[in-house]
Design an enzyme around this catalytic site. Structure first.
Site, mmCIF file in Angstrom:
data_model
loop_
_atom_site.group_PDB
_atom_site.id
_atom_site.type_symbol
_atom_site.label_atom_id
_atom_site.label_comp_id
_atom_site.label_asym_id
_atom_site.label_seq_id
_atom_site.Cartn_x
_atom_site.Cartn_y
_atom_site.Cartn_z
ATOM 1 N N ASP A 166 -3.395 2.294 11.655
ATOM 2 C CA ASP A 166 -4.679 1.938 12.266
ATOM 3 C C ASP A 166 -4.438 1.793 13.778
ATOM 4 O OD1 ASP A 166 -7.279 1.046 12.546
ATOM 5 O OD2 ASP A 166 -6.903 -0.952 11.809
ATOM 6 N N ASP A 200 0.931 4.157 4.295
ATOM 7 C CA ASP A 200 -0.340 4.605 3.723
ATOM 8 C C ASP A 200 -1.341 4.927 4.831
ATOM 9 O OD1 ASP A 200 -0.398 1.952 4.459
ATOM 10 O OD2 ASP A 200 -1.370 1.221 2.641
ATOM 11 N N PHE A 236 -13.662 1.645 6.994
ATOM 12 C CA PHE A 236 -12.790 0.886 6.098
ATOM 13 C C PHE A 236 -12.609 1.705 4.823
ATOM 14 C CE2 PHE A 236 -11.863 -2.266 2.793
ATOM 15 C CZ PHE A 236 -10.695 -2.778 3.339
ATOM 16 N N GLY A 270 0.784 -1.237 0.000
ATOM 17 C CA GLY A 270 0.000 0.000 0.000
ATOM 18 C C GLY A 270 0.811 1.279 0.000
HETATM 19 P P1 IMP Z 1 -2.273 -1.609 12.291
HETATM 20 O O1 IMP Z 1 -1.188 -2.533 12.786
HETATM 21 O O2 IMP Z 1 -3.575 -1.897 12.998
HETATM 22 O O3 IMP Z 1 -1.904 -0.164 12.385
HETATM 23 O O4 IMP Z 1 -2.552 -2.028 10.784
HETATM 24 C C1 IMP Z 1 -2.098 -1.281 9.732
HETATM 25 C C2 IMP Z 1 -2.386 -1.970 8.421
HETATM 26 O O5 IMP Z 1 -3.743 -2.423 8.346
HETATM 27 C C3 IMP Z 1 -2.213 -0.994 7.271
HETATM 28 O O6 IMP Z 1 -0.884 -0.935 6.826
HETATM 29 C C4 IMP Z 1 -3.171 -1.556 6.249
HETATM 30 O O7 IMP Z 1 -2.524 -2.558 5.497
HETATM 31 C C5 IMP Z 1 -4.268 -2.198 7.061
HETATM 32 N N1 IMP Z 1 -5.454 -1.330 7.178
HETATM 33 C C6 IMP Z 1 -5.897 -0.699 8.275
HETATM 34 N N2 IMP Z 1 -7.019 -0.004 8.033
HETATM 35 C C7 IMP Z 1 -7.296 -0.198 6.718
HETATM 36 C C8 IMP Z 1 -8.349 0.282 5.854
HETATM 37 O O8 IMP Z 1 -9.276 1.021 6.232
HETATM 38 N N3 IMP Z 1 -8.277 -0.116 4.556
HETATM 39 C C9 IMP Z 1 -7.300 -0.940 4.071
HETATM 40 N N4 IMP Z 1 -6.302 -1.402 4.851
HETATM 41 C C10 IMP Z 1 -6.296 -1.036 6.168
#
Ligand code: IMP
Length: 204
Positions: free
Chosen positions: A101, A98, A150, A42
Protein backbone atom coordinates in the site's frame (compact mmCIF):
# COMPACT_ATOMS: atom_id res chain seq x y z
CA UNK A 1 -29.57 -2.38 -4.24
CA UNK A 2 -25.86 -2.00 -4.92
CA UNK A 3 -23.56 -4.97 -4.44
CA UNK A 4 -21.47 -4.96 -1.28
CA UNK A 5 -18.37 -5.61 -3.36
CA UNK A 6 -17.23 -6.16 -6.93
CA UNK A 7 -14.83 -8.79 -8.16
CA UNK A 8 -11.52 -7.14 -9.01
CA UNK A 9 -9.50 -10.26 -9.84
CA UNK A 10 -11.14 -13.60 -10.60
CA UNK A 11 -9.77 -16.84 -9.21
CA UNK A 12 -8.67 -18.01 -12.65
CA UNK A 13 -6.94 -14.73 -13.41
CA UNK A 14 -5.03 -14.94 -10.09
CA UNK A 15 -4.01 -18.55 -10.77
CA UNK A 16 -2.67 -17.63 -14.21
CA UNK A 17 -0.72 -14.64 -12.91
CA UNK A 18 0.74 -16.58 -9.97
CA UNK A 19 1.98 -19.22 -12.45
CA UNK A 20 3.62 -16.49 -14.56
CA UNK A 21 5.35 -15.03 -11.50
CA UNK A 22 6.54 -18.53 -10.54
CA UNK A 23 7.97 -19.03 -14.04
CA UNK A 24 9.81 -15.70 -13.86
CA UNK A 25 11.34 -16.60 -10.48
CA UNK A 26 12.29 -20.06 -11.77
CA UNK A 27 14.17 -18.49 -14.67
CA UNK A 28 15.80 -15.68 -12.70
CA UNK A 29 17.06 -17.95 -9.91
CA UNK A 30 18.05 -20.95 -12.04
CA UNK A 31 20.69 -23.05 -10.26
CA UNK A 32 20.01 -21.36 -6.92
CA UNK A 33 17.86 -22.07 -3.90
CA UNK A 34 16.19 -18.81 -2.86
CA UNK A 35 14.51 -18.29 0.50
CA UNK A 36 10.98 -16.94 0.09
CA UNK A 37 9.87 -14.90 3.07
CA UNK A 38 6.26 -14.13 3.76
CA UNK A 39 4.81 -11.72 6.26
CA UNK A 40 1.99 -13.34 8.20
CA UNK A 41 -0.82 -13.64 7.78
CA UNK A 42 -2.02 -12.35 4.41
CA UNK A 43 1.07 -13.24 2.39
CA UNK A 44 0.89 -16.92 3.40
CA UNK A 45 -1.91 -17.76 0.95
CA UNK A 46 -0.02 -16.25 -2.00
CA UNK A 47 3.26 -17.85 -0.91
CA UNK A 48 1.67 -21.29 -0.67
CA UNK A 49 0.43 -21.08 -4.27
CA UNK A 50 3.54 -19.34 -5.60
CA UNK A 51 6.08 -21.89 -4.37
CA UNK A 52 4.18 -24.65 -6.17
CA UNK A 53 4.74 -22.74 -9.42
CA UNK A 54 8.51 -22.53 -8.91
CA UNK A 55 10.62 -25.42 -10.20
CA UNK A 56 13.57 -24.86 -7.88
CA UNK A 57 14.49 -26.18 -4.44
CA UNK A 58 13.14 -23.06 -2.73
CA UNK A 59 12.91 -22.65 1.01
CA UNK A 60 10.25 -20.68 2.82
CA UNK A 61 10.19 -18.78 6.07
CA UNK A 62 7.75 -16.51 7.89
CA UNK A 63 7.81 -13.32 9.89
CA UNK A 64 5.08 -11.81 11.95
CA UNK A 65 5.04 -8.11 12.66
CA UNK A 66 2.81 -5.64 14.42
CA UNK A 67 2.60 -1.88 14.00
CA UNK A 68 3.30 0.24 17.00
CA UNK A 69 0.29 2.28 18.14
CA UNK A 70 0.23 6.05 18.32
CA UNK A 71 1.88 8.31 15.82
CA UNK A 72 4.50 5.92 14.46
CA UNK A 73 2.34 4.39 11.70
CA UNK A 74 3.58 6.98 9.21
CA UNK A 75 7.14 5.75 9.71
CA UNK A 76 6.29 2.11 8.99
CA UNK A 77 8.30 1.07 12.04
CA UNK A 78 7.04 -2.30 13.23
CA UNK A 79 7.75 -4.67 16.05
CA UNK A 80 8.86 -8.17 15.04
CA UNK A 81 6.58 -10.65 16.82
CA UNK A 82 8.04 -13.72 15.12
CA UNK A 83 11.41 -13.59 13.45
CA UNK A 84 12.76 -15.83 10.70
CA UNK A 85 13.83 -19.33 11.70
CA UNK A 86 16.92 -19.18 9.52
CA UNK A 87 19.90 -16.92 9.07
CA UNK A 88 19.61 -15.21 5.67
CA UNK A 89 23.23 -14.04 5.53
CA UNK A 90 24.62 -14.92 2.06
CA UNK A 91 21.22 -16.20 0.83
CA UNK A 92 19.09 -15.13 -2.13
CA UNK A 93 15.97 -13.74 -0.49
CA UNK A 94 12.60 -12.93 -2.02
CA UNK A 95 10.08 -11.15 0.19
CA UNK A 96 6.59 -12.25 -0.81
CA UNK A 97 3.78 -9.81 0.00
CA UNK A 98 0.04 -9.93 -0.60
CA UNK A 99 -0.26 -6.16 -1.07
CA UNK A 100 1.95 -3.11 -0.91
CA UNK A 101 0.00 0.00 0.00
CA UNK A 102 2.04 3.02 1.14
CA UNK A 103 5.07 0.73 1.23
CA UNK A 104 6.13 2.06 4.63
CA UNK A 105 5.95 -1.31 6.38
CA UNK A 106 7.86 -3.08 3.64
CA UNK A 107 10.46 -0.36 3.43
CA UNK A 108 11.18 -0.71 7.15
CA UNK A 109 11.21 -4.49 6.88
CA UNK A 110 13.64 -4.43 3.95
CA UNK A 111 16.04 -2.25 5.92
CA UNK A 112 16.08 -4.80 8.75
CA UNK A 113 16.67 -7.64 6.26
CA UNK A 114 19.46 -5.80 4.40
CA UNK A 115 21.31 -5.49 7.71
CA UNK A 116 21.50 -9.31 7.78
CA UNK A 117 23.57 -9.24 4.58
CA UNK A 118 21.69 -11.53 2.19
CA UNK A 119 23.42 -12.24 -1.16
CA UNK A 120 20.41 -10.63 -2.87
CA UNK A 121 17.04 -9.24 -1.83
CA UNK A 122 14.02 -8.91 -4.12
CA UNK A 123 10.33 -8.16 -3.61
CA UNK A 124 7.40 -10.06 -5.07
CA UNK A 125 3.91 -8.71 -4.44
CA UNK A 126 0.61 -9.93 -5.76
CA UNK A 127 -1.03 -6.50 -5.55
CA UNK A 128 0.56 -3.09 -5.86
CA UNK A 129 -1.44 -0.03 -4.80
CA UNK A 130 1.17 2.04 -6.60
CA UNK A 131 -0.84 5.29 -6.45
CA UNK A 132 -0.41 5.32 -2.66
CA UNK A 133 3.33 4.65 -2.54
CA UNK A 134 5.33 6.90 -0.21
CA UNK A 135 8.95 5.68 -0.14
CA UNK A 136 10.36 4.60 -3.51
CA UNK A 137 10.56 0.80 -3.64
CA UNK A 138 11.98 -1.52 -6.23
CA UNK A 139 9.45 -4.27 -6.88
CA UNK A 140 10.91 -6.98 -9.07
CA UNK A 141 7.78 -9.14 -9.33
CA UNK A 142 4.30 -7.61 -9.41
CA UNK A 143 1.09 -9.53 -9.94
CA UNK A 144 -1.42 -6.75 -10.56
CA UNK A 145 -1.61 -3.02 -10.11
CA UNK A 146 -4.41 -2.41 -7.62
CA UNK A 147 -6.70 0.62 -7.56
CA UNK A 148 -6.87 2.69 -4.40
CA UNK A 149 -9.77 0.66 -2.97
CA UNK A 150 -10.13 -1.52 0.10
CA UNK A 151 -9.73 -5.10 -1.08
CA UNK A 152 -10.31 -8.48 0.56
CA UNK A 153 -9.78 -12.11 -0.37
CA UNK A 154 -6.91 -14.42 -1.31
CA UNK A 155 -5.19 -13.71 2.01
CA UNK A 156 -6.39 -10.16 2.52
CA UNK A 157 -8.78 -9.68 5.40
CA UNK A 158 -11.39 -7.48 6.93
CA UNK A 159 -11.01 -7.96 10.68
CA UNK A 160 -9.52 -11.44 10.10
CA UNK A 161 -12.35 -12.63 7.84
CA UNK A 162 -12.51 -13.39 4.13
CA UNK A 163 -8.87 -14.42 3.71
CA UNK A 164 -10.27 -17.65 2.23
CA UNK A 165 -12.13 -15.98 -0.64
CA UNK A 166 -10.74 -17.47 -3.84
CA UNK A 167 -11.02 -14.14 -5.67
CA UNK A 168 -10.08 -10.57 -4.75
CA UNK A 169 -12.97 -8.19 -4.08
CA UNK A 170 -13.09 -4.40 -4.00
CA UNK A 171 -15.37 -3.43 -1.14
CA UNK A 172 -17.97 -0.82 -2.10
CA UNK A 173 -18.51 0.60 1.36
CA UNK A 174 -16.18 -0.13 4.26
CA UNK A 175 -18.75 1.44 6.60
CA UNK A 176 -21.42 -1.04 5.46
CA UNK A 177 -19.00 -3.94 5.77
CA UNK A 178 -18.07 -2.86 9.29
CA UNK A 179 -21.75 -2.70 10.17
CA UNK A 180 -22.53 -6.13 8.73
CA UNK A 181 -19.52 -8.32 7.75
CA UNK A 182 -21.89 -11.07 6.55
CA UNK A 183 -22.62 -9.09 3.34
CA UNK A 184 -19.56 -10.75 1.77
CA UNK A 185 -20.50 -14.30 2.74
CA UNK A 186 -22.22 -15.06 -0.63
CA UNK A 187 -18.85 -14.57 -2.37
CA UNK A 188 -17.40 -17.50 -0.38
CA UNK A 189 -19.28 -19.93 -2.59
CA UNK A 190 -18.86 -17.97 -5.83
CA UNK A 191 -15.47 -19.41 -6.82
CA UNK A 192 -14.85 -21.68 -9.79
CA UNK A 193 -13.89 -24.72 -7.74
CA UNK A 194 -14.08 -27.83 -9.86
CA UNK A 195 -15.94 -30.84 -8.56
CA UNK A 196 -13.47 -33.60 -7.62
CA UNK A 197 -12.67 -35.93 -10.50
CA UNK A 198 -13.80 -39.55 -10.16
CA UNK A 199 -11.58 -41.41 -7.70
CA UNK A 200 -8.63 -43.25 -9.25
CA UNK A 201 -8.75 -47.04 -8.78
CA UNK A 202 -7.25 -47.99 -5.45
CA UNK A 203 -3.83 -49.54 -6.10
CA UNK A 204 -3.18 -50.54 -2.50
P1 IMP B 1 1.66 -0.31 3.94
O1 IMP B 1 2.72 -0.17 5.00
O2 IMP B 1 0.83 0.95 3.86
O3 IMP B 1 2.21 -0.70 2.60
O4 IMP B 1 0.65 -1.41 4.48
C1 IMP B 1 0.63 -2.68 3.98
C2 IMP B 1 -0.33 -3.55 4.76
O5 IMP B 1 -1.60 -2.91 4.92
C3 IMP B 1 -0.60 -4.83 3.99
O6 IMP B 1 0.35 -5.82 4.27
C4 IMP B 1 -1.99 -5.18 4.46
O7 IMP B 1 -1.91 -5.91 5.67
C5 IMP B 1 -2.64 -3.84 4.75
N1 IMP B 1 -3.51 -3.40 3.65
C6 IMP B 1 -3.29 -2.38 2.81
N2 IMP B 1 -4.30 -2.23 1.93
C7 IMP B 1 -5.19 -3.21 2.23
C8 IMP B 1 -6.46 -3.59 1.65
O8 IMP B 1 -6.99 -3.01 0.69
N3 IMP B 1 -7.06 -4.67 2.21
C9 IMP B 1 -6.55 -5.36 3.28
N4 IMP B 1 -5.37 -5.03 3.84
C10 IMP B 1 -4.69 -3.96 3.32
Amino acid sequence: MTEAATILFEERQIRRRVAELGDAITQDYAGRSPVLISVLKGGAIFLADLIRCIDLPVRMDFMSISSYGGGTKASGVVRILKDLDQDIGGEDVVVVEDIIDTGLTLSYLLSTLVAREPASLAVCTLLDKSARRIPPLEIRYRGFDCPDRFVVGYGLDHEERFRNLPMILAVESQAKLAEDPSVLVPFLTAGDRQPPSPAAPDRA
